[in-house]
Design an enzyme around this catalytic site. Sequence first.
Site, PDB file in Angstrom:
ATOM      1  N   ASN A  52      -4.082  -6.073   6.554  1.00  0.00           N
ATOM      2  CA  ASN A  52      -5.074  -7.062   6.966  1.00  0.00           C
ATOM      3  C   ASN A  52      -5.491  -7.897   5.777  1.00  0.00           C
ATOM      4  O   ASN A  52      -5.410  -7.458   4.623  1.00  0.00           O
ATOM      5  CB  ASN A  52      -6.291  -6.406   7.629  1.00  0.00           C
ATOM      6  CG  ASN A  52      -7.354  -6.034   6.631  1.00  0.00           C
ATOM      7  OD1 ASN A  52      -8.127  -6.874   6.194  1.00  0.00           O
ATOM      8  ND2 ASN A  52      -7.383  -4.768   6.230  1.00  0.00           N
ATOM      9  N   LEU A  56     -13.458 -10.519   4.270  1.00  0.00           N
ATOM     10  CA  LEU A  56     -14.914 -10.334   4.320  1.00  0.00           C
ATOM     11  C   LEU A  56     -15.644 -11.396   5.131  1.00  0.00           C
ATOM     12  O   LEU A  56     -16.707 -11.874   4.738  1.00  0.00           O
ATOM     13  CB  LEU A  56     -15.505 -10.279   2.902  1.00  0.00           C
ATOM     14  CG  LEU A  56     -15.089  -9.079   2.057  1.00  0.00           C
ATOM     15  CD1 LEU A  56     -15.574  -9.264   0.621  1.00  0.00           C
ATOM     16  CD2 LEU A  56     -15.662  -7.790   2.634  1.00  0.00           C
ATOM     17  N   CYS A 113     -12.272  -4.612  -2.390  1.00  0.00           N
ATOM     18  CA  CYS A 113     -11.622  -5.411  -1.351  1.00  0.00           C
ATOM     19  C   CYS A 113     -10.485  -6.218  -1.971  1.00  0.00           C
ATOM     20  O   CYS A 113     -10.712  -7.015  -2.877  1.00  0.00           O
ATOM     21  CB  CYS A 113     -12.608  -6.362  -0.675  1.00  0.00           C
ATOM     22  SG  CYS A 113     -11.773  -7.390   0.555  1.00  0.00           S
ATOM     23  N   LYS A 148     -17.289   2.489  -3.127  1.00  0.00           N
ATOM     24  CA  LYS A 148     -15.966   2.589  -2.494  1.00  0.00           C
ATOM     25  C   LYS A 148     -14.896   2.143  -3.479  1.00  0.00           C
ATOM     26  O   LYS A 148     -14.933   1.027  -3.982  1.00  0.00           O
ATOM     27  CB  LYS A 148     -15.923   1.725  -1.228  1.00  0.00           C
ATOM     28  CG  LYS A 148     -14.648   1.918  -0.411  1.00  0.00           C
ATOM     29  CD  LYS A 148     -14.773   1.243   0.950  1.00  0.00           C
ATOM     30  CE  LYS A 148     -13.568   1.517   1.833  1.00  0.00           C
ATOM     31  NZ  LYS A 148     -13.726   0.903   3.176  1.00  0.00           N
ATOM     32  N   THR A 176      -7.998  -0.180   1.067  1.00  0.00           N
ATOM     33  CA  THR A 176      -6.593  -0.443   1.402  1.00  0.00           C
ATOM     34  C   THR A 176      -5.726  -0.627   0.154  1.00  0.00           C
ATOM     35  O   THR A 176      -6.219  -0.985  -0.916  1.00  0.00           O
ATOM     36  CB  THR A 176      -6.482  -1.707   2.267  1.00  0.00           C
ATOM     37  OG1 THR A 176      -7.118  -2.782   1.581  1.00  0.00           O
ATOM     38  CG2 THR A 176      -7.132  -1.502   3.625  1.00  0.00           C
ATOM     39  N   GLY A 200      -3.869   2.731   7.674  1.00  0.00           N
ATOM     40  CA  GLY A 200      -3.176   3.504   8.708  1.00  0.00           C
ATOM     41  C   GLY A 200      -2.453   4.696   8.109  1.00  0.00           C
ATOM     42  O   GLY A 200      -2.517   4.939   6.896  1.00  0.00           O
ATOM     43  N   THR A 249      -8.751   2.619  10.620  1.00  0.00           N
ATOM     44  CA  THR A 249      -7.757   1.977  11.484  1.00  0.00           C
ATOM     45  C   THR A 249      -7.533   2.722  12.794  1.00  0.00           C
ATOM     46  O   THR A 249      -7.216   2.100  13.811  1.00  0.00           O
ATOM     47  CB  THR A 249      -6.447   1.842  10.686  1.00  0.00           C
ATOM     48  OG1 THR A 249      -6.738   1.112   9.495  1.00  0.00           O
ATOM     49  CG2 THR A 249      -5.378   1.102  11.454  1.00  0.00           C
TER      50      THR A 249
END
Lengths: 286, 259
Positions: A52, A56, A113, A148, A176, A200, A249
């Site tokens: 993806n 944001l 991110c 994170k 990710t 995922g 996900t």
Amino acid sequence: MTASGTFGYGPEFSDFIDVTRLGAVIVKGTTLNYREGNPYPRMAETPSGMLNAVGLQNKGVNYFAEHIYPSIKGLNDNIIVNVSGSQIEDYVATAEKVAQLDGVTAIELNISCPNVKQGGMAFGVTACGAAEVTKAVRKVYPKTLIVKLSPNVTSISDIAKAVEAEGADSVSLINTILGMAIDAERRKPVLSTITGGLSGPAVKPVALRMVWQVAQAVQIPVIGLGGIMNWKDAVEFLLAGATAIQIGTANFIDPAVTVKIIDGINEYLDRNNFSSVQEIIGALEV
Amino acid sequence: MKKYISDLRLVSTEELSSDYFLMKFTSNEPLPEMLPGQFVEVKVDNSPTTFLRRPISVNYVDKETNELWLLIHAIGDGTRVLSALPVNSIVNMVYPLGNSFTMPEKASERLLLVGGGVGTAPMLYLGAQLYAHGFHPTFLLGARTASGILQLEHFERFGAVFCTTEDGTMGEKGFVTQHSVLASQPAFSRIYSCGPKPMMMAVASYARKNNIPCEVSLENTMACGVGACLCCVEDTQKGNVCVCTEGPVFNINQLKWPI
């Protein structure tokens, strides 16, 4: 918990599950100002996962506080706001605003991110940058502060230790993994941003390894996420040392997966005669 | 509208044309109300390269038999596996999702429903609902060749049907926007369309030029289908909005199409 950006603000899933049963709802990435996000296409399906590049998209913290927060307050006892930014002042100003919201029990500081041009992951890829933003937010945010972490680094343990030293109450990982998809027929990238974040089941082994390493390196609780699709995956993260887990996900594949995982963990504990989930946290036998 | 996750049972699969399949599903429970334009997120098992659900338009809901019809164009691994499922297979669905086409305001309105390829799917259910509300819609269906004109006998139950094919093997030769029915009088007062984007843009352009209200149904690539992931966005007058929740049906004036 639900992973930021995969559960909306919560009400999107209330037709499917009892949202109060979740440990926490982490709402989507919130920034100081309105962000339009990246142009479409923002998503590419990949084997056992997806990329993806949402970037944001959100209406900014003031809109959240005035219009969204009142409607989700009480949806769950623990509403956690994922806070992102492109400079330290933005993180601080956003955290200050979120601190005023009684129903929000924690911030998850997003320094990882991969889909915004400035900042975001830039803070998360060096121990120095991660420490700097954690320190600044810690000063203004008295409640629980989770950081994170990005997996797109050489040593995630070093970064975890750096944010722990600056007062983070917990770390969550992994965000990710930077990836890419190409359309061979059109000879073009699938995503408008060329690269995006992979999530995922494809990322699960990487996430599990990093959770294991970080749990060894820090004293603060580790929240594990990355490709958890069912109770068994969740138990693996707990055994690796995660104190809590996030489901991301998997919510897209089964909107009721979160409560199924809670039930599945409980059945696993009963079947193995554990009286509490505490008994399996970090209980990996090596 | 309340959304459900349900296991539906496959009643039948009929290959209408090469790679186009009409799949009928039923449930032990009465199917929930579904509106024309809404879609279903279908879980595809046993396809190693298919990770996400597949968003499929509601083609028709048969209340008497409690059946949901889906028209599948088997073009990828997921839709191919789906179309090859044996009868009585259990398929998990999240539905009904998205908004719906706007019902006409006046009983006297002259309605044109333009569909192309697998995009004709929602036009059938829309036509059926309009017919049930006392309207007499006109259908204009386009395809490359005659075999691509699907479900003709069903469309004919609900209104007049006109076709175009690019090779002239059925109806008028050319594109839908070239069909003579567009020039018929009185002029159409409302247009609904679903199909390939170039076709919808041509229809939208015609509608705008002639000052006719027009709604189109988009099929941006989706993940969650419930407005959580923000992947399927369309750039609109309100900024980037989710096609899965704000759409899939949009008035062309909401879009930023260069028409």
